[in-house]
Design an enzyme around this catalytic site. Structure first.
Site, short mmCIF file in Angstrom:
data_model
loop_
_atom_site.label_atom_id
_atom_site.label_comp_id
_atom_site.label_asym_id
_atom_site.label_seq_id
_atom_site.Cartn_x
_atom_site.Cartn_y
_atom_site.Cartn_z
N GLU A 125 2.29 -14.09 7.71
CA GLU A 125 2.83 -13.52 6.49
C GLU A 125 3.99 -12.60 6.81
OE1 GLU A 125 -1.07 -13.71 3.59
OE2 GLU A 125 -0.63 -11.82 4.59
N CYS A 138 9.23 -6.78 6.65
CA CYS A 138 8.12 -6.59 7.58
C CYS A 138 7.81 -7.92 8.24
CB CYS A 138 6.91 -6.04 6.84
SG CYS A 138 5.50 -5.69 7.89
N CYS A 145 -4.46 -11.28 15.37
CA CYS A 145 -4.29 -10.03 16.12
C CYS A 145 -5.48 -9.86 17.05
CB CYS A 145 -4.18 -8.84 15.17
SG CYS A 145 -3.74 -7.29 15.98
N CYS A 149 -8.45 -3.24 14.92
CA CYS A 149 -8.45 -1.89 14.34
C CYS A 149 -9.36 -1.87 13.12
CB CYS A 149 -7.03 -1.46 13.98
SG CYS A 149 -5.94 -1.32 15.42
N CYS A 152 -7.96 -2.13 9.42
CA CYS A 152 -6.88 -3.08 9.18
C CYS A 152 -7.42 -4.47 8.88
CB CYS A 152 -5.96 -3.12 10.41
SG CYS A 152 -4.56 -4.25 10.23
N GLY A 201 -0.09 -8.92 14.13
CA GLY A 201 0.00 -8.93 15.57
C GLY A 201 0.47 -7.62 16.18
N GLU A 202 0.35 -7.53 17.49
CA GLU A 202 0.81 -6.39 18.28
C GLU A 202 2.08 -6.82 19.03
OE1 GLU A 202 2.09 -3.62 20.26
OE2 GLU A 202 0.28 -2.97 19.21
N SER A 233 6.73 -1.30 15.86
CA SER A 233 5.49 -0.51 15.75
C SER A 233 4.45 -1.04 16.72
CB SER A 233 4.95 -0.59 14.31
OG SER A 233 3.72 0.11 14.21
N SER A 255 1.25 3.60 15.89
CA SER A 255 0.10 3.61 14.98
C SER A 255 -0.95 4.55 15.57
CB SER A 255 -0.46 2.19 14.81
OG SER A 255 0.46 1.36 14.16
N LEU A 256 -0.90 5.80 15.16
CA LEU A 256 -1.74 6.83 15.78
C LEU A 256 -3.10 6.94 15.09
CD1 LEU A 256 -1.77 8.98 18.01
CD2 LEU A 256 -0.90 10.61 16.31
N HIS A 257 -3.11 7.45 13.87
CA HIS A 257 -4.27 7.43 12.97
C HIS A 257 -5.42 8.36 13.34
CE1 HIS A 257 -2.07 4.12 11.38
NE2 HIS A 257 -2.35 3.32 12.37
N ASN A 332 -4.85 1.44 2.25
CA ASN A 332 -4.79 0.32 1.31
C ASN A 332 -6.06 -0.51 1.43
OD1 ASN A 332 -2.03 0.72 0.32
ND2 ASN A 332 -1.43 0.29 2.43
N CYS A 375 0.56 -2.07 3.72
CA CYS A 375 0.27 -1.81 5.13
C CYS A 375 -1.21 -2.04 5.43
CB CYS A 375 0.67 -0.38 5.46
SG CYS A 375 0.40 0.07 7.18
#
Length: 400
Positions: A125, A138, A145, A149, A152, A201-202, A233, A255-257, A332, A375
């Site tokens: 996507e 994006c 992935c 996470c 996600c 993906g990373e 990212s 991407s800390l979080h 989200n 996101c």
């Protein structure tokens, strides 16, 4: 191909995608460097003395004009065009479906055939977010992935395979195709002005393809998006962070979080391999980081999990000495998630503390929630569809 894994602190870290890309019999020229284009021209008999000029012509038609066939390339001789068409294509990913949000956000489901075997086709996507002063695309780097996470939706998918440089560049070209955003646009403006590698993906686990693609996207003789308008990212693949600064030179987002390893181990399992201290040191070492080129730290706001003022205070303390801004992302929701978005009052208090400490702390406005384009929501739902349903989606896309 089965993924290989290795144990690390009790966690099995997936190392290899399930599949390897198999090129079709007539490969696309999209995603090739100038040197690789010259090699392809040599394969069809173009004399060495002519290759540099022909490469520049191809580059112009592919990435400046957005040509969708060799027939459009009028400055190239008919004989060479015929040879090119016999051996190659200029195909992009196929648009299977397009959804348009109430806020104008567009999400495209893109089909990526592997070789000539339709059964091996997969989808990713890609999301376009229009704003008053910019248009952000994006882009995905992998099918699925590997990071899992916890908050996600994309992370609930298996990692199928890495995208090629052509499939990554192709997403940008598809967006320009759909938005009528090439050089012949009448008003001379651009709808796609910014690129964020924040899709499926990373990116740093597909380093070479991402690097090659972004160098093409940033080339000023083609697509021409400034590297300062391209953001990569990562969830924290530490060994490749400094390398990204050296070899790609785009803006960096982390991407800390979470501000404590125990919580980040849960939210971002990669933290068990590359803990916060190592990640932040890689950020301090990132080439080109400065007040003018700040590193963005992304922080999803999870109610009762990571949104206390103590978290905000520790976040400010740990980022000391790093030219940084903090993007606060309201969570989200997606089907089946166990998390809730922080209350708005709490998000504002969190943001205010960070701002008063001297850091920019914008709260990202959720976009495309109604079409699961926000996101953390990207996921190829067509994995569950029947062949008949997939064919119907493709037919709908063709009629747009």
């Amino acid at each position: 191909m089965q993924p290989t894994t290795e144990p690390h602190n009790g966690l099995l870290v997936e190392k290899t995608p399930l599949e390897t890309y198999v090129p079709p019999a007539k490969p696309s020229l999209i995603g090739l460097s100038r040197t690789e284009l010259a090699d392809r021209l040599g394969e069809i008999g173009v004399a060495p003395a002519q290759r540099k000029m022909r490469v520049q012509q191809l580059w112009h038609w592919l990435y400046f004009r957005g040509a969708q066939s060799f027939d459009e390339m009028s400055s190239i001789s008919k004989g060479i065009r015929a040879e090119l068409a016999q051996h190659f294509t200029v195909d992009r990913p196929e648009v299977v479906a397009e959804q348009i949000s109430n806020d104008g956000t567009r999400k495209w489901l893109l089909r990526l055939p592997s070789g000539d075997n339709v059964q091996k086709a997969h989808e990713v996507e890609c999301v376009y977010i229009p704003e008053t002063d910019r248009g952000t695309l994006c882009v995905s780097s992998q099918v699925g992935c590997t990071l899992n996470c916890a908050f996600c939706h994309t992370g609930t998918q298996r990692l199928v395979r890495n995208l090629t440089a052509g499939e990554i560049v192709g997403q940008v070209m598809v967006a320009r195709d759909r938005l009528n955003d090439w050089a012949d646009r009448e008003d001379g403006t651009r709808r796609v002005t910014n690129i964020v590698m924040m899709g499926m993906g990373e990116p740093l686990y597909n380093f070479d393809a991402v690097r090659d693609a972004l160098l093409i996207v940033g080339d000023n003789e083609g697509i021409g998006i400034s590297r300062r308008r391209i953001t990569l990212s990562t969830s924290g693949v530490v060994p490749n962070i400094v390398r990204a600064g050296e070899e790609i030179g785009v803006m960096l987002a982390i991407s800390l979080h979470a501000v404590r390893d125990e919580l980040r181990n849960e939210l971002v399992p990669l933290n068990r391999k590359y803990p916060i201290k190592e990640l932040l040191q890689a950020c301090r070492d990132y080439p080109g980081a400065s007040n003018a080129r700040r590193i963005t730290f992304e922080y999803v706001m999870l109610k009762g999990v990571n949104d206390s003022l103590d978290d905000a205070k520790l976040l400010v303390k740990m980022l000391k000495g790093i030219p940084a801004k903090i993007n606060l992302i309201p969570f989200n929701p997606w089907p089946g998630t166990a998390y809730e978005c922080s209350d708005w009052d709490q998000i504002e208090k969190f943001s205010e503390y960070i701002f008063n400490a001297g850091y920019s702390s914008p709260v990202r406005t959720p976009r495309g929630r109604d079409i699961l384009a926000a996101c953390g929501q990207l996921k190829s739902e067509t994995e569950k569809l029947s062949a008949r349903e997939r064919q119907a989606l493709r037919a709908m896309a063709m009629t747009d």
